[in-house]
Design an enzyme around this catalytic site. Structure first.
Site, PDB file in Angstrom:
ATOM      1  N   LYS A 238      -2.180  -3.288 -11.661  1.00 43.61           N
ATOM      2  CA  LYS A 238      -1.529  -2.002 -11.896  1.00 43.61           C
ATOM      3  C   LYS A 238      -0.025  -2.038 -11.623  1.00 43.61           C
ATOM      4  O   LYS A 238       0.743  -1.395 -12.332  1.00 43.61           O
ATOM      5  CB  LYS A 238      -2.199  -0.877 -11.120  1.00 43.61           C
ATOM      6  CG  LYS A 238      -2.346  -1.060  -9.633  1.00 43.61           C
ATOM      7  CD  LYS A 238      -3.174   0.073  -9.027  1.00 43.61           C
ATOM      8  CE  LYS A 238      -3.364  -0.118  -7.539  1.00 43.61           C
ATOM      9  NZ  LYS A 238      -4.276  -1.257  -7.238  1.00 43.61           N
TER      10      LYS A 238
ATOM     11  N   ASN B  91       2.829   4.504  -6.438  1.00 42.77           N
ATOM     12  CA  ASN B  91       2.404   3.505  -5.454  1.00 42.77           C
ATOM     13  C   ASN B  91       3.275   2.258  -5.497  1.00 42.77           C
ATOM     14  O   ASN B  91       3.001   1.290  -4.799  1.00 42.77           O
ATOM     15  CB  ASN B  91       0.935   3.129  -5.716  1.00 42.77           C
ATOM     16  CG  ASN B  91       0.293   2.412  -4.549  1.00 42.77           C
ATOM     17  OD1 ASN B  91       0.396   2.845  -3.410  1.00 42.77           O
ATOM     18  ND2 ASN B  91      -0.372   1.304  -4.829  1.00 42.77           N
TER      19      ASN B  91
ATOM     20  N   HIS C 103     -11.554  -1.802  -1.220  1.00 42.61           N
ATOM     21  CA  HIS C 103     -11.405  -0.581  -0.412  1.00 42.61           C
ATOM     22  C   HIS C 103     -12.735   0.163  -0.233  1.00 42.61           C
ATOM     23  O   HIS C 103     -12.753   1.393  -0.155  1.00 42.61           O
ATOM     24  CB  HIS C 103     -10.376   0.369  -1.050  1.00 42.61           C
ATOM     25  CG  HIS C 103      -9.031  -0.231  -1.283  1.00 42.61           C
ATOM     26  ND1 HIS C 103      -8.294  -0.827  -0.288  1.00 42.61           N
ATOM     27  CD2 HIS C 103      -8.297  -0.350  -2.424  1.00 42.61           C
ATOM     28  CE1 HIS C 103      -7.155  -1.275  -0.790  1.00 42.61           C
ATOM     29  NE2 HIS C 103      -7.141  -1.013  -2.085  1.00 42.61           N
TER      30      HIS C 103
END
Length: 471
Positions: free
Chosen positions: A127, A150, A196
């Site tokens: 990403k 981010n 995660h």
């Protein structure tokens, strides 16, 4: 800065005073809100006070006064257990949101003729590269482009909105959990693999977080979805059946009747009446490997959705300079090249780099993720020798036992020196690859600091080598 609209004269609690929280606090104040700032750590509170921002101890505050809680994405929302501020907010009926949601709500209040375009990118891997690549393509095409989220700047710290701007935003699963109304013109879901899981309560929760990027799209919007993994392929099938938006499947492993795909490094556009050859990605020095071909397909499809002509999008792909900490060459001594892939914080990301070299001297380890490096076993024969660092050294050593030579060096600096010594002694062209397959938090504040430490370690080797050559 983007002043936040919709909270004028109202009080908003802001918890977590790192980059995201402080940026959100400034944007809320600029939009006329009152803010109550707090952090569990003294460092965050000190940084807020250094900026002249007043603190409010949220432990003792009257939560009925708050219109919302702006929660930094690093603070647990649901798992392993909700943070105490989350419990307090829910008990008082206070809405919980993040900085991307503040951006989305402000965007919704902008008149249509002044509203910028928004591309939002997520995925387990790729990403950051795709965000930087799409931003580069947009800039090369003459668009007023702002890149953040981010990556780089927090979204609310980017320049204010206008009708000709394009916002290219990288969104993590943590940010998406706190986002409910974002409606991107181009939403990109690259891939999904386990990551995660402790923060999302398992794979189902993680997949649902990633799907939120597609939540509010309607007719006229475009969804760009990788179909090279089972989770994204399933999502693509689901939203195609819903038939609400333009779907652009992308692949780096197969040809498709419709979509954008790369085969053996050649990028094809099959979104029109005939298949069009877009670019030979083998000539794009900053986009090596199949994973980068997927990133290029995604960036091209999103650029087309934003109205950039095919020729200009292709030119942007070929001139991309690359992304720091992602397969970045940070030095070369003689025949030994040093590759900084510190961004590889899980095994799947490390696979992408490790698959790009026939053999290498590997620096791995750090704070291990679930599953460790067992999924990389097919690549162990490529490892000339492994240099293991941080908390994951013992676990990784057990996995490599009998399959690849390794040594536990403890620190990144020691690993770099040892890897260089062995690579140089081979007398052959060699690659020293930092691709840790681990989070960085056991020894560094983030993957960027880890990558910078690797660069510094390489520079420390270059200086003595240069002195020796002059002597």
């Amino acid at each position: 800065m983007i002043p936040i609209r919709g909270f004028e004269g109202r009080k908003v609690a802001v918890f977590g005073l790192g980059r995201t929280g402080l940026t959100a606090a400034r944007a809320l104040v600029a939009g006329g809100a009152q803010v109550a700032l707090w952090d569990d750590g003294e460092k965050g509170r000190a940084e807020a006070q250094a900026e002249g921002l007043a603190l409010t101890d949220l432990n003792t505050a009257d939560w009925s006064d708050f219109a919302a809680l702006m929660l930094s994405p690093g603070v647990p929302l649901t798992h392993p257990k909700p943070h105490w501020t989350v419990d307090r907010a829910k008990a008082s009926g206070v809405e919980i949101l993040g900085d991307i949601e503040l951006f989305a709500r402000t965007l919704a209040l902008v008149p249509e003729h002044k509203r910028p375009k928004v591309a939002a990118i997520t995925g387990t891997n790729g990403k950051s590269t795709t965000t930087a690549l799409l931003g580069h393509v947009c800039r090369m095409a003459g668009r007023d482009t702002r890149i953040g989220g981010n990556i780089g700047f927090g979204v609310l710290g980017l320049p204010d909105m206008h009708g000709g701007a394009v916002y290219v935003l990288e969104l993590s699963s943590y940010q998406l959990d706190l986002t409910s109304s974002l409606k991107p013109d181009a939403a990109v879901l690259l891939n999904i693999s386990p990551d995660h899981l402790d923060r999302h309560g398992g794979m189902e929760g993680y997949v649902n977080s990633k799907k939120r990027i597609l939540l509010n799209q309607v007719k006229g919007d475009t969804a760009v979805i990788g179909v090279d993994d089972e989770w994204c392929q399933r999502i693509c099938t689901e939203i195609t059946a819903a038939n609400r938006r333009t779907i652009r499947p992308i692949s780096a492993s197969k040809s498709m009747g419709r979509g954008v795909y790369a085969l053996q490094g050649v990028l094809y556009d099959a979104t029109g009446e005939r298949v069009m050859t877009v670019a030979d990605l083998l000539r794009a020095r900053s986009l090596p490997g199949r994973h980068n071909w997927q990133n290029a397909a995604a960036a091209y499809a999103a650029a087309r959705a934003l109205g950039i002509p095919a020729e200009e999008a292709a030119e942007g792909l070929m001139t991309f300079p690359g992304l720091a900490h992602r397969m970045e060459t940070v030095g070369q001594i003689g025949r030994v090249r040093f590759i900084n892939d510190s961004k590889a914080t899980n095994a799947d990301a490390a696979r992408q780099a490790m698959s790009s070299y026939p053999n290498f001297y590997w620096i791995g380890g750090g704070q291990p993720k679930a599953g460790g490096i067992e999924a990389l076993a097919d690549l162990f024969p490529r490892i000339n020798k492994a240099y293991l660092i941080g908390e994951g050294a013992d676990e990784f050593g057990r996995t490599l036992e009998g399959k690849a030579s390794y040594v536990k060096t403890g620190t990144l600096e020691a690993a770099t020196a040892a890897a260089y010594a062995d690579a140089a002694a081979s007398g052959e062209d060699a690659v020293v690859l930092l691709s840790p397959a681990c989070a960085s938090f056991d020894q560094f504040s983030d993957f960027e600091q880890r990558g910078d430490a690797f660069r510094a370690a390489v520079e420390g080797l270059v200086r003595p080598a240069a002195r020796g050559a002059r002597a």
